[in-house]
Design a protein around this motif. Structure first.
Motif, PDB file in Angstrom:
ATOM      1  N   GLN A  94       0.822  -1.210   0.000  1.00  0.00           N
ATOM      2  CA  GLN A  94       0.000   0.000   0.000  1.00  0.00           C
ATOM      3  C   GLN A  94       0.858   1.262   0.000  1.00  0.00           C
ATOM      4  O   GLN A  94       0.569   2.217  -0.712  1.00  0.00           O
ATOM      5  CB  GLN A  94      -0.940   0.003   1.198  1.00  0.00           C
ATOM      6  CG  GLN A  94      -2.048  -1.021   1.096  1.00  0.00           C
ATOM      7  CD  GLN A  94      -2.870  -1.128   2.360  1.00  0.00           C
ATOM      8  OE1 GLN A  94      -2.550  -0.563   3.398  1.00  0.00           O
ATOM      9  NE2 GLN A  94      -3.959  -1.886   2.280  1.00  0.00           N
ATOM     10  N   ILE A  95       1.914   1.257   0.804  1.00  0.00           N
ATOM     11  CA  ILE A  95       2.812   2.413   0.862  1.00  0.00           C
ATOM     12  C   ILE A  95       3.480   2.611  -0.492  1.00  0.00           C
ATOM     13  O   ILE A  95       3.541   3.731  -1.019  1.00  0.00           O
ATOM     14  CB  ILE A  95       3.856   2.251   1.988  1.00  0.00           C
ATOM     15  CG1 ILE A  95       3.175   2.342   3.354  1.00  0.00           C
ATOM     16  CG2 ILE A  95       4.967   3.295   1.862  1.00  0.00           C
ATOM     17  CD1 ILE A  95       4.048   1.913   4.520  1.00  0.00           C
ATOM     18  N   LEU A  96       3.984   1.546  -1.058  1.00  0.00           N
ATOM     19  CA  LEU A  96       4.645   1.620  -2.359  1.00  0.00           C
ATOM     20  C   LEU A  96       3.661   2.063  -3.434  1.00  0.00           C
ATOM     21  O   LEU A  96       3.968   2.942  -4.252  1.00  0.00           O
ATOM     22  CB  LEU A  96       5.255   0.264  -2.706  1.00  0.00           C
ATOM     23  CG  LEU A  96       6.132   0.187  -3.940  1.00  0.00           C
ATOM     24  CD1 LEU A  96       7.281   1.189  -3.878  1.00  0.00           C
ATOM     25  CD2 LEU A  96       6.686  -1.216  -4.082  1.00  0.00           C
ATOM     26  N   ALA A  97       2.459   1.505  -3.434  1.00  0.00           N
ATOM     27  CA  ALA A  97       1.446   1.847  -4.433  1.00  0.00           C
ATOM     28  C   ALA A  97       1.068   3.320  -4.374  1.00  0.00           C
ATOM     29  O   ALA A  97       0.823   3.940  -5.415  1.00  0.00           O
ATOM     30  CB  ALA A  97       0.209   0.981  -4.233  1.00  0.00           C
ATOM     31  N   SER A  98       1.065   3.904  -3.185  1.00  0.00           N
ATOM     32  CA  SER A  98       0.692   5.313  -3.045  1.00  0.00           C
ATOM     33  C   SER A  98       1.713   6.247  -3.699  1.00  0.00           C
ATOM     34  O   SER A  98       1.416   7.403  -3.966  1.00  0.00           O
ATOM     35  CB  SER A  98       0.528   5.671  -1.562  1.00  0.00           C
ATOM     36  OG  SER A  98       1.791   5.682  -0.900  1.00  0.00           O
ATOM     37  N   ARG A  99       2.905   5.731  -3.971  1.00  0.00           N
ATOM     38  CA  ARG A  99       3.973   6.550  -4.561  1.00  0.00           C
ATOM     39  C   ARG A  99       4.139   6.351  -6.070  1.00  0.00           C
ATOM     40  O   ARG A  99       4.976   6.980  -6.680  1.00  0.00           O
ATOM     41  CB  ARG A  99       5.295   6.225  -3.878  1.00  0.00           C
ATOM     42  CG  ARG A  99       5.288   6.539  -2.400  1.00  0.00           C
ATOM     43  CD  ARG A  99       6.581   6.131  -1.748  1.00  0.00           C
ATOM     44  NE  ARG A  99       6.535   6.390  -0.316  1.00  0.00           N
ATOM     45  CZ  ARG A  99       7.272   5.787   0.568  1.00  0.00           C
ATOM     46  NH1 ARG A  99       8.136   4.864   0.188  1.00  0.00           N
ATOM     47  NH2 ARG A  99       7.168   6.071   1.849  1.00  0.00           N
ATOM     48  N   VAL A 100       3.346   5.443  -6.643  1.00  0.00           N
ATOM     49  CA  VAL A 100       3.499   5.102  -8.064  1.00  0.00           C
ATOM     50  C   VAL A 100       2.511   5.901  -8.905  1.00  0.00           C
ATOM     51  O   VAL A 100       1.334   5.988  -8.575  1.00  0.00           O
ATOM     52  CB  VAL A 100       3.269   3.587  -8.286  1.00  0.00           C
ATOM     53  CG1 VAL A 100       3.336   3.234  -9.766  1.00  0.00           C
ATOM     54  CG2 VAL A 100       4.282   2.777  -7.501  1.00  0.00           C
ATOM     55  N   ASP A 149       6.394 -10.005  -7.120  1.00  0.00           N
ATOM     56  CA  ASP A 149       7.586  -9.641  -6.347  1.00  0.00           C
ATOM     57  C   ASP A 149       8.598  -8.891  -7.205  1.00  0.00           C
ATOM     58  O   ASP A 149       9.231  -7.938  -6.743  1.00  0.00           O
ATOM     59  CB  ASP A 149       8.246 -10.878  -5.730  1.00  0.00           C
ATOM     60  CG  ASP A 149       7.491 -11.404  -4.513  1.00  0.00           C
ATOM     61  OD1 ASP A 149       6.650 -10.656  -3.966  1.00  0.00           O
ATOM     62  OD2 ASP A 149       7.753 -12.541  -4.115  1.00  0.00           O
ATOM     63  N   GLU A 150       8.755  -9.305  -8.453  1.00  0.00           N
ATOM     64  CA  GLU A 150       9.679  -8.612  -9.355  1.00  0.00           C
ATOM     65  C   GLU A 150       9.204  -7.183  -9.611  1.00  0.00           C
ATOM     66  O   GLU A 150       9.994  -6.244  -9.604  1.00  0.00           O
ATOM     67  CB  GLU A 150       9.799  -9.379 -10.672  1.00  0.00           C
ATOM     68  CG  GLU A 150      10.768  -8.762 -11.655  1.00  0.00           C
ATOM     69  CD  GLU A 150      10.864  -9.507 -12.972  1.00  0.00           C
ATOM     70  OE1 GLU A 150      11.651  -9.071 -13.825  1.00  0.00           O
ATOM     71  OE2 GLU A 150      10.153 -10.522 -13.170  1.00  0.00           O
ATOM     72  N   LEU A 151       7.902  -7.017  -9.820  1.00  0.00           N
ATOM     73  CA  LEU A 151       7.357  -5.682 -10.042  1.00  0.00           C
ATOM     74  C   LEU A 151       7.566  -4.803  -8.812  1.00  0.00           C
ATOM     75  O   LEU A 151       8.016  -3.662  -8.922  1.00  0.00           O
ATOM     76  CB  LEU A 151       5.871  -5.747 -10.390  1.00  0.00           C
ATOM     77  CG  LEU A 151       5.185  -4.387 -10.545  1.00  0.00           C
ATOM     78  CD1 LEU A 151       5.743  -3.624 -11.743  1.00  0.00           C
ATOM     79  CD2 LEU A 151       3.681  -4.556 -10.671  1.00  0.00           C
ATOM     80  N   LEU A 152       7.257  -5.322  -7.629  1.00  0.00           N
ATOM     81  CA  LEU A 152       7.417  -4.541  -6.404  1.00  0.00           C
ATOM     82  C   LEU A 152       8.876  -4.158  -6.175  1.00  0.00           C
ATOM     83  O   LEU A 152       9.171  -3.032  -5.769  1.00  0.00           O
ATOM     84  CB  LEU A 152       6.855  -5.322  -5.214  1.00  0.00           C
ATOM     85  CG  LEU A 152       5.338  -5.528  -5.240  1.00  0.00           C
ATOM     86  CD1 LEU A 152       4.904  -6.521  -4.173  1.00  0.00           C
ATOM     87  CD2 LEU A 152       4.590  -4.208  -5.108  1.00  0.00           C
ATOM     88  N   ALA A 153       9.785  -5.068  -6.457  1.00  0.00           N
ATOM     89  CA  ALA A 153      11.209  -4.762  -6.316  1.00  0.00           C
ATOM     90  C   ALA A 153      11.618  -3.656  -7.283  1.00  0.00           C
ATOM     91  O   ALA A 153      12.389  -2.764  -6.931  1.00  0.00           O
ATOM     92  CB  ALA A 153      12.045  -6.011  -6.541  1.00  0.00           C
ATOM     93  N   ALA A 154      11.094  -3.713  -8.499  1.00  0.00           N
ATOM     94  CA  ALA A 154      11.411  -2.691  -9.502  1.00  0.00           C
ATOM     95  C   ALA A 154      10.852  -1.328  -9.096  1.00  0.00           C
ATOM     96  O   ALA A 154      11.455  -0.300  -9.416  1.00  0.00           O
ATOM     97  CB  ALA A 154      10.871  -3.098 -10.861  1.00  0.00           C
ATOM     98  N   LEU A 155       9.743  -1.330  -8.399  1.00  0.00           N
ATOM     99  CA  LEU A 155       9.121  -0.067  -7.985  1.00  0.00           C
ATOM    100  C   LEU A 155       9.795   0.567  -6.773  1.00  0.00           C
ATOM    101  O   LEU A 155       9.698   1.771  -6.567  1.00  0.00           O
ATOM    102  CB  LEU A 155       7.635  -0.290  -7.684  1.00  0.00           C
ATOM    103  CG  LEU A 155       6.763  -0.617  -8.898  1.00  0.00           C
ATOM    104  CD1 LEU A 155       5.367  -1.004  -8.433  1.00  0.00           C
ATOM    105  CD2 LEU A 155       6.720   0.546  -9.867  1.00  0.00           C
TER     106      LEU A 155
END
Length: 133
Positions: free
Chosen positions: A42-48, A122-128
């Protein structure tokens, strides 16, 4: 004279050995994946921003639809680029020399990451993540 039962037994044993080796390799590769908590996502998504993640897809691609559903469910903004209906999307897809869909491009902080082997959350989240590119 050949003993057919003995040959079948050896072939079966060899096939079993290959199957066990494959399962071991799969379990070892999944043991190394990173797990993200719902809060981390959620934290990561809020920054994308949608312009930072582009998924090159086709309308009839099951894996593309699964990837887009996962991103929607996790509120990760993205741009969908259908290579069958948009000449501009098809041109960019060919520019990247992609050879299958879904093909995902992550552009953040002046860096670019290409997901050429389909969708992996997981690969997408790491890239983000900051500094993961």
């Amino acid at each position: 004279m050949f003993n057919h039962n003995r040959i079948r037994l050896r072939i079966t044993g060899f096939a079993l050995l290959i199957a066990v080796s494959a399962l071991t390799a799969c379990s070892n590769s999944t043991a190394n994946t990173t797990s993200y908590s719902t809060e981390d996502i959620q934290i990561l998504a809020s920054r994308v921003k949608a312009k930072e993640v582009t998924i090159y897809s086709t309308s009839d691609c099951l894996y593309c639809n699964q990837a887009k559903s996962w991103m929607n469910e996790n509120n990760i903004a993205f741009t969908d680029c259908d290579i069958e209906t948009s000449q501009q999307c098809e041109k960019k897809y060919k520019y990247y020399k992609a050879d299958g869909v879904p093909f995902i491009v992550v552009k953040r902080q002046g860096k670019e990451y290409l997901m050429r082997d389909g969708f992996d959350s997981d690969e997408l989240l790491a890239a983000l993540q900051d500094g993961a590119l």
